[in-house]
Motif scaffolding. Structure first.
Motif, PDB file in Angstrom:
ATOM      1  N   GLN A  22       0.811  -1.203   0.000  1.00  0.00           N
ATOM      2  CA  GLN A  22       0.000   0.000   0.000  1.00  0.00           C
ATOM      3  C   GLN A  22       0.850   1.261   0.000  1.00  0.00           C
ATOM      4  O   GLN A  22       0.423   2.281  -0.504  1.00  0.00           O
ATOM      5  CB  GLN A  22      -0.930   0.005   1.205  1.00  0.00           C
ATOM      6  CG  GLN A  22      -2.005  -1.046   1.103  1.00  0.00           C
ATOM      7  CD  GLN A  22      -2.864  -1.091   2.363  1.00  0.00           C
ATOM      8  OE1 GLN A  22      -2.608  -0.374   3.329  1.00  0.00           O
ATOM      9  NE2 GLN A  22      -3.870  -1.938   2.359  1.00  0.00           N
ATOM     10  N   THR A  23       2.054   1.207   0.526  1.00  0.00           N
ATOM     11  CA  THR A  23       2.875   2.405   0.597  1.00  0.00           C
ATOM     12  C   THR A  23       3.696   2.628  -0.675  1.00  0.00           C
ATOM     13  O   THR A  23       4.242   3.693  -0.863  1.00  0.00           O
ATOM     14  CB  THR A  23       3.829   2.348   1.799  1.00  0.00           C
ATOM     15  OG1 THR A  23       4.684   1.214   1.655  1.00  0.00           O
ATOM     16  CG2 THR A  23       3.063   2.281   3.099  1.00  0.00           C
ATOM     17  N   GLN A  24       3.800   1.641  -1.536  1.00  0.00           N
ATOM     18  CA  GLN A  24       4.644   1.752  -2.713  1.00  0.00           C
ATOM     19  C   GLN A  24       4.104   2.745  -3.740  1.00  0.00           C
ATOM     20  O   GLN A  24       4.787   3.652  -4.134  1.00  0.00           O
ATOM     21  CB  GLN A  24       4.820   0.380  -3.377  1.00  0.00           C
ATOM     22  CG  GLN A  24       5.801  -0.500  -2.662  1.00  0.00           C
ATOM     23  CD  GLN A  24       7.187   0.109  -2.632  1.00  0.00           C
ATOM     24  OE1 GLN A  24       7.652   0.638  -3.622  1.00  0.00           O
ATOM     25  NE2 GLN A  24       7.838   0.064  -1.495  1.00  0.00           N
ATOM     26  N   GLY A  27      -0.687   7.299  -5.093  1.00  0.00           N
ATOM     27  CA  GLY A  27      -1.371   7.866  -6.240  1.00  0.00           C
ATOM     28  C   GLY A  27      -1.579   9.360  -6.110  1.00  0.00           C
ATOM     29  O   GLY A  27      -1.017  10.014  -5.227  1.00  0.00           O
ATOM     30  N   PRO A  28      -2.389   9.890  -6.999  1.00  0.00           N
ATOM     31  CA  PRO A  28      -2.641  11.335  -6.956  1.00  0.00           C
ATOM     32  C   PRO A  28      -3.455  11.716  -5.717  1.00  0.00           C
ATOM     33  O   PRO A  28      -4.200  10.909  -5.170  1.00  0.00           O
ATOM     34  CB  PRO A  28      -3.445  11.586  -8.230  1.00  0.00           C
ATOM     35  CG  PRO A  28      -4.062  10.272  -8.565  1.00  0.00           C
ATOM     36  CD  PRO A  28      -3.100   9.230  -8.070  1.00  0.00           C
ATOM     37  N   THR A  29      -3.307  12.961  -5.318  1.00  0.00           N
ATOM     38  CA  THR A  29      -4.062  13.446  -4.171  1.00  0.00           C
ATOM     39  C   THR A  29      -5.509  13.711  -4.586  1.00  0.00           C
ATOM     40  O   THR A  29      -5.836  13.751  -5.778  1.00  0.00           O
ATOM     41  CB  THR A  29      -3.461  14.747  -3.624  1.00  0.00           C
ATOM     42  OG1 THR A  29      -3.590  15.758  -4.630  1.00  0.00           O
ATOM     43  CG2 THR A  29      -2.011  14.562  -3.228  1.00  0.00           C
ATOM     44  N   ARG A  30      -6.344  13.910  -3.629  1.00  0.00           N
ATOM     45  CA  ARG A  30      -7.752  14.202  -3.901  1.00  0.00           C
ATOM     46  C   ARG A  30      -7.888  15.496  -4.702  1.00  0.00           C
ATOM     47  O   ARG A  30      -8.686  15.597  -5.633  1.00  0.00           O
ATOM     48  CB  ARG A  30      -8.517  14.303  -2.577  1.00  0.00           C
ATOM     49  CG  ARG A  30      -9.983  14.559  -2.746  1.00  0.00           C
ATOM     50  CD  ARG A  30     -10.661  14.667  -1.381  1.00  0.00           C
ATOM     51  NE  ARG A  30     -12.053  14.942  -1.542  1.00  0.00           N
ATOM     52  CZ  ARG A  30     -13.011  14.147  -1.134  1.00  0.00           C
ATOM     53  NH1 ARG A  30     -12.726  13.018  -0.538  1.00  0.00           N
ATOM     54  NH2 ARG A  30     -14.274  14.485  -1.319  1.00  0.00           N
ATOM     55  N   ALA A  31      -7.093  16.490  -4.362  1.00  0.00           N
ATOM     56  CA  ALA A  31      -7.138  17.769  -5.080  1.00  0.00           C
ATOM     57  C   ALA A  31      -6.725  17.597  -6.538  1.00  0.00           C
ATOM     58  O   ALA A  31      -7.308  18.218  -7.427  1.00  0.00           O
ATOM     59  CB  ALA A  31      -6.237  18.787  -4.390  1.00  0.00           C
ATOM     60  N   GLN A  32      -5.723  16.747  -6.788  1.00  0.00           N
ATOM     61  CA  GLN A  32      -5.293  16.508  -8.163  1.00  0.00           C
ATOM     62  C   GLN A  32      -6.390  15.821  -8.975  1.00  0.00           C
ATOM     63  O   GLN A  32      -6.617  16.160 -10.132  1.00  0.00           O
ATOM     64  CB  GLN A  32      -4.024  15.660  -8.184  1.00  0.00           C
ATOM     65  CG  GLN A  32      -2.805  16.389  -7.677  1.00  0.00           C
ATOM     66  CD  GLN A  32      -1.630  15.464  -7.466  1.00  0.00           C
ATOM     67  OE1 GLN A  32      -1.784  14.293  -7.145  1.00  0.00           O
ATOM     68  NE2 GLN A  32      -0.427  16.001  -7.647  1.00  0.00           N
ATOM     69  N   VAL A  33      -7.071  14.865  -8.367  1.00  0.00           N
ATOM     70  CA  VAL A  33      -8.152  14.160  -9.058  1.00  0.00           C
ATOM     71  C   VAL A  33      -9.304  15.118  -9.352  1.00  0.00           C
ATOM     72  O   VAL A  33      -9.859  15.121 -10.456  1.00  0.00           O
ATOM     73  CB  VAL A  33      -8.636  12.950  -8.222  1.00  0.00           C
ATOM     74  CG1 VAL A  33      -9.903  12.340  -8.801  1.00  0.00           C
ATOM     75  CG2 VAL A  33      -7.539  11.902  -8.131  1.00  0.00           C
TER      76      VAL A  33
END
Length: 93
Positions: A22-24, A27-33
């Motif tokens: 899970q740490t690898q 992904g994008p942040t919520r703001a980016q999405v």
């Protein structure tokens, strides 16, 4: 009883691997999405629609966003020969 113990041991030995996985790939942040979705919607994409051919509308919107970015980039390029705004071309030499 032995099956339960072995199942617990297997689960305990695999749980660190699950946490590591899970740490690898962060992904994008919520703001980016949200920003990307807003850009797609600005070129006509509607995520909640009655169309059932899913990939085509999002691919079209992504192509439109890429074309828009390319168009903006072509207008924001810096000219190669710059001069001071208050200076005439003849006195710049």
């Amino acid at each position: 009883m032995k099956k339960q113990i072995s199942a617990v041991l297997i689960a305990a030995s695999l749980s660190p691997l699950a946490c590591f996985a899970q740490t690898q790939g962060v992904g994008p942040t919520r703001a980016q999405v949200q920003s990307e979705l807003a850009r797609l919607e600005s070129v006509g994409y509607r995520p909640v629609s009655e169309e059932f051919n899913y990939p085509q509308p999002i691919q079209d919107a992504e192509a439109n966003v890429a074309a828009l970015d390319q168009h903006k980039a072509s207008y924001s390029s810096v000219p190669s020969a710059t001069q001071n705004p208050g200076q005439s071309a003849s006195s710049a030499r």
